[in-house]
Design a protein around this motif. Structure first.
Motif, mmCIF file in Angstrom:
data_model
loop_
_atom_site.group_PDB
_atom_site.id
_atom_site.type_symbol
_atom_site.label_atom_id
_atom_site.label_comp_id
_atom_site.label_asym_id
_atom_site.label_seq_id
_atom_site.Cartn_x
_atom_site.Cartn_y
_atom_site.Cartn_z
ATOM 1 N N MET A 1 0.814 -1.188 0.000
ATOM 2 C CA MET A 1 0.000 0.000 0.000
ATOM 3 C C MET A 1 0.864 1.261 0.000
ATOM 4 S SD MET A 1 -3.373 0.828 1.580
ATOM 5 C CE MET A 1 -4.079 2.397 1.785
ATOM 6 N N ILE A 2 1.962 1.228 0.726
ATOM 7 C CA ILE A 2 2.838 2.381 0.798
ATOM 8 C C ILE A 2 3.391 2.714 -0.580
ATOM 9 C CG2 ILE A 2 5.027 3.209 1.720
ATOM 10 C CD1 ILE A 2 4.352 1.592 4.233
ATOM 11 N N ARG A 3 3.775 1.717 -1.358
ATOM 12 C CA ARG A 3 4.349 1.950 -2.675
ATOM 13 C C ARG A 3 3.328 2.587 -3.607
ATOM 14 N NH1 ARG A 3 7.462 -2.579 -5.197
ATOM 15 N NH2 ARG A 3 8.460 -0.856 -6.200
ATOM 16 N N ARG A 4 2.028 2.329 -3.397
ATOM 17 C CA ARG A 4 1.008 2.934 -4.244
ATOM 18 C C ARG A 4 0.782 4.399 -3.877
ATOM 19 N NH1 ARG A 4 -3.351 -1.933 -4.163
ATOM 20 N NH2 ARG A 4 -2.107 -3.375 -5.377
ATOM 21 N N LEU A 5 0.983 4.756 -2.620
ATOM 22 C CA LEU A 5 0.768 6.125 -2.195
ATOM 23 C C LEU A 5 1.907 7.053 -2.603
ATOM 24 C CD1 LEU A 5 -0.663 5.646 1.389
ATOM 25 C CD2 LEU A 5 -1.893 6.239 -0.684
ATOM 26 N N ALA A 6 3.107 6.522 -2.737
ATOM 27 C CA ALA A 6 4.276 7.373 -2.993
ATOM 28 C C ALA A 6 4.105 8.239 -4.246
ATOM 29 C CB ALA A 6 5.541 6.531 -3.053
ATOM 30 N N SER A 54 12.344 -1.547 -0.911
ATOM 31 C CA SER A 54 11.113 -2.273 -1.236
ATOM 32 C C SER A 54 11.249 -3.797 -1.135
ATOM 33 C CB SER A 54 10.628 -1.892 -2.633
ATOM 34 O OG SER A 54 11.571 -2.309 -3.609
ATOM 35 N N PHE A 55 12.463 -4.309 -1.188
ATOM 36 C CA PHE A 55 12.664 -5.757 -1.075
ATOM 37 C C PHE A 55 12.612 -6.230 0.379
ATOM 38 C CE2 PHE A 55 16.798 -3.943 -0.486
ATOM 39 C CZ PHE A 55 17.440 -4.770 0.414
ATOM 40 N N MET A 56 12.649 -5.317 1.328
ATOM 41 C CA MET A 56 12.625 -5.660 2.753
ATOM 42 C C MET A 56 11.232 -5.399 3.319
ATOM 43 S SD MET A 56 16.238 -3.950 3.970
ATOM 44 C CE MET A 56 16.480 -4.973 5.427
ATOM 45 N N PRO A 57 10.799 -6.197 4.303
ATOM 46 C CA PRO A 57 9.509 -5.915 4.930
ATOM 47 C C PRO A 57 9.602 -4.641 5.772
ATOM 48 C CG PRO A 57 10.595 -7.743 6.037
ATOM 49 C CD PRO A 57 11.440 -7.387 4.861
ATOM 50 N N TRP A 72 13.472 -7.383 10.114
ATOM 51 C CA TRP A 72 14.642 -8.190 9.781
ATOM 52 C C TRP A 72 14.458 -8.828 8.416
ATOM 53 C CZ3 TRP A 72 18.913 -7.589 12.382
ATOM 54 C CH2 TRP A 72 18.854 -7.171 13.715
ATOM 55 N N TYR A 73 15.523 -8.839 7.643
ATOM 56 C CA TYR A 73 15.513 -9.422 6.306
ATOM 57 C C TYR A 73 16.727 -10.329 6.158
ATOM 58 C CZ TYR A 73 16.162 -9.961 1.298
ATOM 59 O OH TYR A 73 16.346 -10.486 0.049
ATOM 60 N N ARG A 82 21.010 -11.852 8.882
ATOM 61 C CA ARG A 82 19.876 -10.969 8.617
ATOM 62 C C ARG A 82 20.242 -9.524 8.937
ATOM 63 N NH1 ARG A 82 15.446 -12.487 13.318
ATOM 64 N NH2 ARG A 82 16.627 -11.685 15.099
ATOM 65 N N MET A 83 19.502 -8.604 8.301
ATOM 66 C CA MET A 83 19.747 -7.167 8.437
ATOM 67 C C MET A 83 18.441 -6.447 8.750
ATOM 68 S SD MET A 83 23.050 -6.286 7.312
ATOM 69 C CE MET A 83 22.784 -4.587 6.905
ATOM 70 N N LYS A 84 18.581 -5.342 9.427
ATOM 71 C CA LYS A 84 17.469 -4.438 9.715
ATOM 72 C C LYS A 84 17.984 -3.026 9.449
ATOM 73 C CE LYS A 84 14.103 -3.533 13.314
ATOM 74 N NZ LYS A 84 13.604 -3.958 14.615
ATOM 75 N N VAL A 85 17.196 -2.196 8.756
ATOM 76 C CA VAL A 85 17.660 -0.877 8.328
ATOM 77 C C VAL A 85 16.694 0.197 8.822
ATOM 78 C CG1 VAL A 85 18.144 0.575 6.309
ATOM 79 C CG2 VAL A 85 18.753 -1.853 6.274
#
Length: 146
Positions: A1-6, A54-57, A72-73, A82-85
């Protein structure tokens, strides 16, 4: 949904800028600067950050405060790391110092996730990708308006 609002946010900020013109023609460079947005931070940096991650949750997004936190991804080819940003957009202007990226890394040891150092190059690379994408979005907006 976020990607559609951008895209809607981006178009909204452009429309807001145009409506503030008072009917007079403005130079395209002023439109591209877009330092006043409806989301509280630079819209190009915001959109570029969302696109880049966009590839990360996503765990949390705050467009008025300019903060994006991923969950975490783990890469499919390395499930034991795993990574978190966290991305912070600190200004309304499109500038390199208006962006701060922080990352956490964990590795699995004996079934437990243990903190591990993140290479500085990883954070720098993410910042570079986001800034490049933001500049591309800005150029595209100028081209579309011109």
């Amino acid at each position: 949904m976020i990607r559609r609002l951008a895209p809607a946010i981006l178009l909204g900020s452009i429309a807001l800028t145009l409506s503030a013109c008072g009917g007079k023609a403005r130079p395209q460079a002023d439109l591209a600067a877009s330092n006043v947005t409806t989301i509280g931070v630079n819209s190009y940096l915001w959109r570029a950050s969302l696109d880049t991650l966009s590839f990360m949750p996503l765990l949390q997004t705050d467009s008025s405060g300019g903060v994006i936190v991923t969950d975490w991804y783990a890469r499919p080819n390395d499930p034991n790391e795993r990574m978190k940003v966290t991305v912070s957009i600190l200004d309304r202007d499109l500038r390199a110092d208006a962006l701060r990226v922080a990352a956490l890394r964990e590795v699995r040891q004996n079934g437990q996730w243990v903190g591990a150092p993140v290479q500085a190059a990883t954070v720098q690379k993410l910042e570079s990708i986001i800034l490049t994408r933001a500049r591309d979005l800005r150029r595209a907006a100028v081209t579309d308006e011109g």
